[in-house]
Design an enzyme around this catalytic site. Structure first.
Site, PDB file in Angstrom:
ATOM      1  N   ASN A  90      34.865  50.194  37.626  1.00 34.18           N
ATOM      2  CA  ASN A  90      35.804  51.046  36.903  1.00 34.18           C
ATOM      3  C   ASN A  90      35.083  51.551  35.657  1.00 34.18           C
ATOM      4  O   ASN A  90      34.572  50.750  34.866  1.00 34.18           O
ATOM      5  CB  ASN A  90      37.062  50.254  36.526  1.00 34.18           C
ATOM      6  CG  ASN A  90      37.864  49.841  37.744  1.00 34.18           C
ATOM      7  OD1 ASN A  90      37.987  50.592  38.705  1.00 34.18           O
ATOM      8  ND2 ASN A  90      38.401  48.627  37.722  1.00 34.18           N
ATOM      9  N   GLN A  97      39.417  50.603  33.784  1.00 32.60           N
ATOM     10  CA  GLN A  97      38.567  49.635  33.074  1.00 32.60           C
ATOM     11  C   GLN A  97      39.328  49.041  31.890  1.00 32.60           C
ATOM     12  O   GLN A  97      39.942  49.773  31.101  1.00 32.60           O
ATOM     13  CB  GLN A  97      37.281  50.315  32.577  1.00 32.60           C
ATOM     14  CG  GLN A  97      36.296  49.315  31.968  1.00 32.60           C
ATOM     15  CD  GLN A  97      34.964  49.937  31.571  1.00 32.60           C
ATOM     16  OE1 GLN A  97      34.758  51.147  31.684  1.00 32.60           O
ATOM     17  NE2 GLN A  97      34.051  49.095  31.110  1.00 32.60           N
ATOM     18  N   SER A  98      39.303  47.718  31.803  1.00 33.21           N
ATOM     19  CA  SER A  98      39.993  47.043  30.702  1.00 33.21           C
ATOM     20  C   SER A  98      39.050  46.200  29.854  1.00 33.21           C
ATOM     21  O   SER A  98      39.362  45.889  28.710  1.00 33.21           O
ATOM     22  CB  SER A  98      41.121  46.159  31.242  1.00 33.21           C
ATOM     23  OG  SER A  98      40.610  45.186  32.126  1.00 33.21           O
ATOM     24  N   VAL A  99      37.899  45.835  30.409  1.00 29.76           N
ATOM     25  CA  VAL A  99      36.899  45.072  29.644  1.00 29.76           C
ATOM     26  C   VAL A  99      35.670  45.975  29.511  1.00 29.76           C
ATOM     27  O   VAL A  99      35.056  46.351  30.518  1.00 29.76           O
ATOM     28  CB  VAL A  99      36.525  43.754  30.339  1.00 29.76           C
ATOM     29  CG1 VAL A  99      35.454  43.018  29.541  1.00 29.76           C
ATOM     30  CG2 VAL A  99      37.761  42.863  30.508  1.00 29.76           C
ATOM     31  N   HIS A 103      30.695  45.715  34.461  1.00 27.53           N
ATOM     32  CA  HIS A 103      30.794  44.672  35.480  1.00 27.53           C
ATOM     33  C   HIS A 103      31.065  45.307  36.824  1.00 27.53           C
ATOM     34  O   HIS A 103      31.744  46.337  36.920  1.00 27.53           O
ATOM     35  CB  HIS A 103      31.903  43.661  35.132  1.00 27.53           C
ATOM     36  CG  HIS A 103      33.197  44.297  34.777  1.00 27.53           C
ATOM     37  ND1 HIS A 103      33.430  44.874  33.551  1.00 27.53           N
ATOM     38  CD2 HIS A 103      34.341  44.469  35.502  1.00 27.53           C
ATOM     39  CE1 HIS A 103      34.661  45.368  33.528  1.00 27.53           C
ATOM     40  NE2 HIS A 103      35.231  45.149  34.713  1.00 27.53           N
ATOM     41  N   HIS A 105      32.901  44.646  40.369  1.00 29.87           N
ATOM     42  CA  HIS A 105      33.832  43.798  41.101  1.00 29.87           C
ATOM     43  C   HIS A 105      33.289  43.637  42.522  1.00 29.87           C
ATOM     44  O   HIS A 105      33.005  44.631  43.203  1.00 29.87           O
ATOM     45  CB  HIS A 105      35.210  44.464  41.216  1.00 29.87           C
ATOM     46  CG  HIS A 105      35.925  44.671  39.911  1.00 29.87           C
ATOM     47  ND1 HIS A 105      36.977  43.872  39.503  1.00 29.87           N
ATOM     48  CD2 HIS A 105      35.763  45.588  38.936  1.00 29.87           C
ATOM     49  CE1 HIS A 105      37.429  44.300  38.335  1.00 29.87           C
ATOM     50  NE2 HIS A 105      36.705  45.342  37.967  1.00 29.87           N
TER      51      HIS A 105
END
Ligand code: AMP
Length: 117
Positions: A90, A97-99, A103, A105
């Site tokens: 994301n 995207q939240s962080v 990264h 997944h």
């Protein structure tokens, strides 16, 4: 107040300041089980270099990004899903995207529909 930049969630996890289930680690990256899994296997593969988003990568990150792809494959194989897994990045809040520490997944273990939501 210190002038140190604040650590991302994932930097705190790799510093063992926040607990997580770490399933892989090498000099460049580490992988943890997602705290809110969307499939039987849901692992986050994270570069130790904390770039916020994929679009923030620079040409010098090319080898690191390739490394992540190869390690993701190894992790999927180790989970028993070497021929049926999905990688998701994301990029940006509008994509989910939240962080804001890059990264991948790694998602597997159930039928995966296309297109994704
Ligand atoms: P994204 O929304 O693409 O930025 O993905 C962030 C992911 O981090 C989500 O799937 C969350 O469930 C996951 N997450 C958030 N906090 C933790 C944590 N403490 N340990 C493991 N996974 C987490």
């Amino acid at each position: 107040m210190s002038g140190e930049p604040s650590k991302t969630l994932f930097e705190k996890i790799i510093a063992r300041e926040i607990p997580a289930t770490i399933v892989f680690e090498d000099e460049l990256c580490f992988a943890i089980r997602d705290i809110n899994p969307v499939a039987p296997t849901h692992i986050l593969l994270i570069p130790k270099k904390p770039m916020p988003r994929l679009c923030d990568a620079v040409p010098e990150d090319q080898a690191l990004l390739g490394h992540l792809m190869l390690i993701a494959t190894r992790i999927a194989e180790a989970e028993g899903y070497g021929d049926a897994y999905r990688l998701v990045v994301n990029n940006g809040a509008a994509s989910g995207q939240s962080v804001f520490h890059l990264h991948l997944h790694i998602i597997a273990g159930r039928p995966l529909k296309w297109p994704p939501g």
